[in-house]
Design an enzyme around this catalytic site. Structure first.
Site, PDB file in Angstrom:
ATOM      1  N   VAL A  62      34.210   3.851  -8.236  1.00  0.00           N
ATOM      2  CA  VAL A  62      33.763   4.129  -6.855  1.00  0.00           C
ATOM      3  C   VAL A  62      34.627   5.160  -6.129  1.00  0.00           C
ATOM      4  O   VAL A  62      34.283   5.578  -5.022  1.00  0.00           O
ATOM      5  CB  VAL A  62      33.682   2.838  -5.996  1.00  0.00           C
ATOM      6  CG1 VAL A  62      32.602   1.908  -6.504  1.00  0.00           C
ATOM      7  CG2 VAL A  62      35.042   2.142  -5.897  1.00  0.00           C
ATOM      8  N   TYR A 148      47.531  -2.792  -1.619  1.00  0.00           N
ATOM      9  CA  TYR A 148      46.346  -3.645  -1.431  1.00  0.00           C
ATOM     10  C   TYR A 148      46.128  -3.911   0.058  1.00  0.00           C
ATOM     11  O   TYR A 148      45.047  -3.652   0.597  1.00  0.00           O
ATOM     12  CB  TYR A 148      46.555  -4.945  -2.194  1.00  0.00           C
ATOM     13  CG  TYR A 148      45.368  -5.883  -2.200  1.00  0.00           C
ATOM     14  CD1 TYR A 148      44.235  -5.613  -2.952  1.00  0.00           C
ATOM     15  CD2 TYR A 148      45.400  -7.063  -1.457  1.00  0.00           C
ATOM     16  CE1 TYR A 148      43.154  -6.492  -2.970  1.00  0.00           C
ATOM     17  CE2 TYR A 148      44.330  -7.944  -1.468  1.00  0.00           C
ATOM     18  CZ  TYR A 148      43.207  -7.656  -2.230  1.00  0.00           C
ATOM     19  OH  TYR A 148      42.142  -8.531  -2.244  1.00  0.00           O
TER      20      TYR A 148
END
Ligand code: NAD
Ligand code: UDP
Ligand code: UDP
Length: 324
Positions: A62, A148
Site C-alpha cells: 500500500v 508505529y
C-alpha cells in the site's frame, strides 16, 4: 444477497484481524478484495476463502498507489506486533503514512467511505486512565515504538484532514489489544507467546514485574465493532475506542493461560521492554452510544477458543512455533 451487496477493499486482509474481517464480509455476501503484501500475513489465514466466488486477493504494497473500483475501504495494512513493526521501522512508518495517503487518495477519487485501523498506541504510556478519545496521549516521538505510534498518529491526522479538506467520510477505530485464532505464533504478543509457551511446557516469559495492564478483546467482538463503525451513520469523523474494558495485569494473564491450558509451565521474569506502557484500558462509552456495541466474549471464553486454535496449529511442530 439483496441490493446492499458492496465491493469492499480490505488492506492487510491476509493478517490476523484482516482475515477475520474478510471472512465476515464474504459470509455476508459482499465482494471482497483483499490487498496484502504478505509481510506478516499469510495465505493460510485466508485459505478457507480462496474458493469463494466473492473473494479476490491482490498482492500489493500500500505504500504504492492502487487503482481499483470499490464501494468502501477498510485500511488495516500495517504490522501490529512490536517484534514485527520494529524489525523494519522505516517501512512501518511508510506503511502507515504513505499507505494512508494512497488509500485516502483512492477513497477521494471514488468518493467512498474509508475506515482506518488505528490503535490504543496513539495514547502512548497514558497519563489518563482509562483512556477516553479526547485524551491526546503521551508518546515518545523517537523511541523504538515510535515508528508505529507516530505513524498511526500521523495517519489519524491525514484521515481528519481528508475529511476537513476534501469532505471524505472517514472512520477511525482506535483498537485496543485484540487476541484470538490466527494470531501469529511468533509475533511476540503476550497472549500468543504465553499460550504457545504453555502448550510446549516451556516457561512463560513475563516482562517486568507483570503488574502492567492491558485490556484484551476477543477478535469476533472487535470485527463486529469495526463493521458497525463503518456502517454507522453519524459522520463526525471522531475516533472511536474499540476494546474490552476488562483490565488485566500480565501476571493474571499468565495465571489464566496456565489454568486454561492445564500447563505446569513455570514463570520466567525478563526485563521490561523500552517504553512499555504501564497501563492501558479503553473507555468505550462512545462506541456504546454511537454503535450500540460492546464486547460479548469474556477473557476466559476467548482464551479457551484461542488455546483450541493453537493446540491444532502447533500440533507436531510445537518447537518451531515457540518464541525464544
Ligand atoms: P497483522 O500483522 O496480522 O496484519 C497486518 C497485515 O498487513 C498483514 O497481513 C501484513 O502482511 C499486511 N501489511 C503490512 N504492511 C503492508 C503493506 N505495506 N502493504 C500491504 N499489506 C501490508 O496485524 P493485525 O493484528 O491483524 O493488525 C491489523 C491492523 O489493526 C493493523 O493496522 C494494526 O495496527 C491494527 N491494530 C491491531 C491491534 C491488535 O491487537 N491486533 C491493536 C491495535 C491496532
Ligand atoms: N491514489 C491512489 N489511487 C487512486 C487515487 C490516488 O493510489 O485511485 C494515490 C495517488 O498516488 C496519490 C495519493 O493517492 O499520491 C493521494 O491522492 P490525492 O488525490 O489526495 O493527492 P494528489 O494526487 O493530488 O497528490
Ligand atoms: N509481555 C510479556 N511477555 C511476553 C510478551 C509481552 O510480559 O512474552 C508484556 C509486554 O511487556 C506488555 C504486555 O505483555 O507489557 C502486552 O504486550 P503485547 O506485545 O502483547 O502488546 P502491546 O505492548 O503492544 O500492548
Amino acid at each position: 444477497m439483496k441490493g446492499d451487496r458492496k465491493r469492499v477493499l480490505v488492506t492487510g486482509g491476509a493478517g490476523f484481524l484482516g482475515s477475520h474481517l474478510c471472512e465476515r464480509l464474504v459470509r455476508e455476501g459482499h465482494d471482497v478484495l483483499c490487498v496484502d503484501n504478505f509481510y506478516t500475513g499469510t495465505r493460510a489465514n485466508i485459505a478457507q476463502l480462496l474458493d469463494a466466488p466473492n473473494f479476490e486477493i491482490l498482492r500489493h504494497d500500500v505504500t504504492f498507489p492502487l487503482y481499483v473500483e470499490v464501494d468502501e475501504i477498510y485500511n488495516l495494512a500495517c504490522p501490529a506486533s512490536p517484534i514485527h513493526y520494529q524489525h523494519d521501522p522505516v517501512q512501518t512508518t511508510k506503511t502507515s503514512v504513505h499507505g494512508a495517503i494512497n488509500m485516502l487518495g483512492l477513497a477521494k477519487r471514488l468518493r467512498v467511505p474509508i475506515l482506518q485501523a488505528s490503535t490504543s498506541e496513539v495514547y502512548g504510556d497514558p497519563a489518563v486512565h482509562p483512556q477516553t478519545e479526547d485524551y491526546w496521549g503521551h508518546v515518545n516521538p523517537i523511541g523504538p515504538r515510535s515508528c508505529y505510534d507516530e505513524g498511526k498518529r500521523c495517519a489519524e491526522t491525514l484521515f481528519a484532514d481528508y475529511r476537513r479538506q476534501h469532505g471524505l467520510t472517514v472512520k477511525i477505530a482506535r483498537i485496543f489489544n485484540t487476541y484470538g485464532p490466527r494470531m501469529h505464533p511468533n509475533d511476540g504478543r503476550v497472549v500468543s507467546n504465553f499460550i504457545v509457551q504453555a502448550l510446549a511446557g516451556r516457561p512463560l516469559t513475563l516482562y517486568g514485574s507483570g503488574a502492567q495492564t492491558r485490556a484484551f478483546c476477543y477478535v469476533d467482538d472487535l470485527i463486529d465493532g469495526l463493521v458497525r463503525l463503518m456502517r454507522s451513520s453519524g459522520d463526525d469523523g471522531e475516533p472511536v475506542n474499540l476494546g474490552n474494558p476488562c483490565e488485566t495485569s500480565m501476571r493474571d494473564i499468565a495465571a489464566q493461560v496456565l489454568a486454561v491450558t492445564g500447563s505446569s509451565s513455570t514463570i520466567e521474569h525478563r526485563g521490561l521492554p523500552v517504553d512499555d506502557p504501564l497501563q492501558r484500558c479503553p473507555d468505550i462509552e462512545r462506541a456504546r452510544r454511537l454503535l450500540g456495541w460492546e464486547p460479548a466474549i469474556a477473557l476466559d471464553e476467548g482464551l479457551r477458543r484461542t488455546v483450541a486454535y493453537f493446540r491444532v496449529r502447533c500440533a507436531g511442530s510445537i518447537d518451531a512455533g515457540v518464541p525464544a
